[in-house]
Design a protein around this motif. Structure first.
Motif, PDB file in Angstrom:
ATOM      1  N   VAL A  45       0.843  -1.205   0.000  1.00 21.34           N
ATOM      2  CA  VAL A  45       0.000   0.000   0.000  1.00 21.34           C
ATOM      3  C   VAL A  45       0.875   1.251   0.000  1.00 21.34           C
ATOM      4  O   VAL A  45       0.623   2.208  -0.738  1.00 21.34           O
ATOM      5  CB  VAL A  45      -0.963  -0.006   1.215  1.00 21.34           C
ATOM      6  N   ARG A  46       1.946   1.247   0.829  1.00 27.24           N
ATOM      7  CA  ARG A  46       2.857   2.398   0.880  1.00 27.24           C
ATOM      8  C   ARG A  46       3.520   2.641  -0.469  1.00 27.24           C
ATOM      9  O   ARG A  46       3.627   3.784  -0.921  1.00 27.24           O
ATOM     10  CB  ARG A  46       3.937   2.148   1.930  1.00 27.24           C
ATOM     11  N   GLU A  47       3.972   1.572  -1.115  1.00 23.12           N
ATOM     12  CA  GLU A  47       4.619   1.709  -2.415  1.00 23.12           C
ATOM     13  C   GLU A  47       3.672   2.288  -3.454  1.00 23.12           C
ATOM     14  O   GLU A  47       4.041   3.172  -4.228  1.00 23.12           O
ATOM     15  CB  GLU A  47       5.145   0.363  -2.891  1.00 23.12           C
ATOM     16  N   SER A  48       2.427   1.800  -3.480  1.00 25.94           N
ATOM     17  CA  SER A  48       1.474   2.312  -4.462  1.00 25.94           C
ATOM     18  C   SER A  48       1.107   3.764  -4.167  1.00 25.94           C
ATOM     19  O   SER A  48       0.896   4.558  -5.087  1.00 25.94           O
ATOM     20  CB  SER A  48       0.216   1.445  -4.506  1.00 25.94           C
ATOM     21  N   TYR A  49       1.047   4.111  -2.874  1.00 22.74           N
ATOM     22  CA  TYR A  49       0.752   5.503  -2.495  1.00 22.74           C
ATOM     23  C   TYR A  49       1.884   6.422  -2.952  1.00 22.74           C
ATOM     24  O   TYR A  49       1.640   7.507  -3.476  1.00 22.74           O
ATOM     25  CB  TYR A  49       0.560   5.605  -0.974  1.00 22.74           C
ATOM     26  N   ASN A  50       3.137   5.979  -2.750  1.00 21.07           N
ATOM     27  CA  ASN A  50       4.283   6.792  -3.168  1.00 21.07           C
ATOM     28  C   ASN A  50       4.339   6.963  -4.683  1.00 21.07           C
ATOM     29  O   ASN A  50       4.828   7.971  -5.179  1.00 21.07           O
ATOM     30  CB  ASN A  50       5.591   6.175  -2.663  1.00 21.07           C
ATOM     31  N   GLU A  51       3.850   5.976  -5.424  1.00 24.53           N
ATOM     32  CA  GLU A  51       3.799   6.111  -6.881  1.00 24.53           C
ATOM     33  C   GLU A  51       2.763   7.154  -7.292  1.00 24.53           C
ATOM     34  O   GLU A  51       2.984   7.960  -8.197  1.00 24.53           O
ATOM     35  CB  GLU A  51       3.470   4.774  -7.534  1.00 24.53           C
ATOM     36  N   GLN A  52       1.604   7.149  -6.629  1.00 25.01           N
ATOM     37  CA  GLN A  52       0.544   8.095  -6.962  1.00 25.01           C
ATOM     38  C   GLN A  52       0.869   9.510  -6.494  1.00 25.01           C
ATOM     39  O   GLN A  52       0.582  10.488  -7.177  1.00 25.01           O
ATOM     40  CB  GLN A  52      -0.778   7.656  -6.326  1.00 25.01           C
ATOM     41  N   PHE A  53       1.457   9.623  -5.288  1.00 19.54           N
ATOM     42  CA  PHE A  53       1.767  10.924  -4.695  1.00 19.54           C
ATOM     43  C   PHE A  53       3.239  10.953  -4.306  1.00 19.54           C
ATOM     44  O   PHE A  53       3.593  10.678  -3.165  1.00 19.54           O
ATOM     45  CB  PHE A  53       0.898  11.169  -3.448  1.00 19.54           C
ATOM     46  N   PRO A  54       4.124  11.256  -5.256  1.00 15.52           N
ATOM     47  CA  PRO A  54       5.561  11.214  -4.952  1.00 15.52           C
ATOM     48  C   PRO A  54       5.941  12.250  -3.899  1.00 15.52           C
ATOM     49  O   PRO A  54       5.343  13.329  -3.811  1.00 15.52           O
ATOM     50  CB  PRO A  54       6.221  11.515  -6.299  1.00 15.52           C
ATOM     51  N   PHE A  55       6.953  11.932  -3.103  1.00 17.81           N
ATOM     52  CA  PHE A  55       7.428  12.799  -2.029  1.00 17.81           C
ATOM     53  C   PHE A  55       8.191  13.981  -2.608  1.00 17.81           C
ATOM     54  O   PHE A  55       9.112  13.808  -3.408  1.00 17.81           O
ATOM     55  CB  PHE A  55       8.333  12.000  -1.084  1.00 17.81           C
ATOM     56  N   GLU A  56       7.792  15.179  -2.203  1.00 15.01           N
ATOM     57  CA  GLU A  56       8.491  16.392  -2.617  1.00 15.01           C
ATOM     58  C   GLU A  56       8.990  17.073  -1.355  1.00 15.01           C
ATOM     59  O   GLU A  56       8.198  17.580  -0.564  1.00 15.01           O
ATOM     60  CB  GLU A  56       7.537  17.330  -3.373  1.00 15.01           C
ATOM     61  N   PRO A  57      10.304  17.083  -1.131  1.00 12.76           N
ATOM     62  CA  PRO A  57      10.825  17.669   0.108  1.00 12.76           C
ATOM     63  C   PRO A  57      10.572  19.178   0.155  1.00 12.76           C
ATOM     64  O   PRO A  57      10.586  19.859  -0.876  1.00 12.76           O
ATOM     65  CB  PRO A  57      12.321  17.367   0.063  1.00 12.76           C
ATOM     66  N   VAL A  58      10.335  19.683   1.368  1.00 16.89           N
ATOM     67  CA  VAL A  58      10.125  21.110   1.567  1.00 16.89           C
ATOM     68  C   VAL A  58      11.473  21.794   1.421  1.00 16.89           C
ATOM     69  O   VAL A  58      12.438  21.442   2.096  1.00 16.89           O
ATOM     70  CB  VAL A  58       9.526  21.380   2.968  1.00 16.89           C
ATOM     71  N   THR A  59      11.543  22.767   0.535  1.00 16.55           N
ATOM     72  CA  THR A  59      12.807  23.429   0.255  1.00 16.55           C
ATOM     73  C   THR A  59      13.119  24.524   1.265  1.00 16.55           C
ATOM     74  O   THR A  59      14.239  24.992   1.331  1.00 16.55           O
ATOM     75  CB  THR A  59      12.797  24.026  -1.160  1.00 16.55           C
ATOM     76  N   GLY A  60      12.134  24.970   2.045  1.00 16.65           N
ATOM     77  CA  GLY A  60      12.378  25.983   3.070  1.00 16.65           C
ATOM     78  C   GLY A  60      12.171  27.390   2.554  1.00 16.65           C
ATOM     79  O   GLY A  60      11.494  27.637   1.556  1.00 16.65           O
ATOM     80  N   TYR A  61      12.810  28.321   3.223  1.00 15.70           N
ATOM     81  CA  TYR A  61      12.642  29.748   2.938  1.00 15.70           C
ATOM     82  C   TYR A  61      13.336  30.128   1.641  1.00 15.70           C
ATOM     83  O   TYR A  61      14.501  29.778   1.413  1.00 15.70           O
ATOM     84  CB  TYR A  61      13.212  30.564   4.099  1.00 15.70           C
TER      85      TYR A  61
END
Length: 158
Positions: A45-61
């Motif tokens: 489930v985690r793998e399929s979720y990551n495929e649908q909604f890829p992680f985008e790190p917060v770049t900050g200020y």
């Protein structure tokens, strides 16, 4: 007439009175209830979720090039000539005014512990002298002046 779907039976196992079934994607054993027909494990489930909604790190200020509090100024003109009144852009005034000059804040030197203690002892001595004068004072103008001086010295102590 509708074609019947093939019923797939997944491997089940009972351990200590608890039913386990294999995941339909990776064949990992997962705890299930009696009426379950198929299961997908939490890893799949985690793998399929990551495929649908890829992680985008917060770049900050990300600095804009404008000084702190520019949106609260009555009028601010940036280096491109854009004019802002309390943070709202005024496109009709673009290029009509000179850029706002921001003066850097003058920082006071940080006092050491001994310097702070010295200021406090001087303030206590000044308060003592002022209270002596206050006892001798007769006129209202002298009383007011002495009381205000005492208040100023007491602020230094805090």
């Amino acid at each position: 007439m509708k074609a019947k779907k093939e019923k797939v039976d997944y491997y089940t196992e009972v351990k200590n009175g608890i039913l386990f079934m294999e995941c339909k994607m990776c064949s990992q054993m997962t705890q299930v209830s009696e009426t379950t027909t198929a299961v997908t494990c939490n890893l799949c489930v985690r793998e399929s979720y990551n495929e649908q909604f890829p992680f985008e790190p917060v770049t900050g200020y990300k600095p804009t090039g404008r000084p702190r509090g520019w949106a609260f100024m009555k009028e601010f003109v940036d280096k491109d000539g854009n004019v802002y009144h309390k943070g709202k852009e005024q496109p009709g005034l673009k290029g009509t005014l000179k850029p706002t000059i921001i003066k850097p804040k003058v920082s006071k030197p940080k006092l050491t512990k001994s310097q702070k203690q010295r200021i406090k002892t001087d303030a206590y001595a000044a308060i003592h002298k002022l209270k002596k004068e206050l006892k001798k004072a007769r006129f209202k103008k002298d009383l007011k002046r002495l009381n205000s001086e005492i208040k100023k010295q007491q602020k230094l102590i805090r």
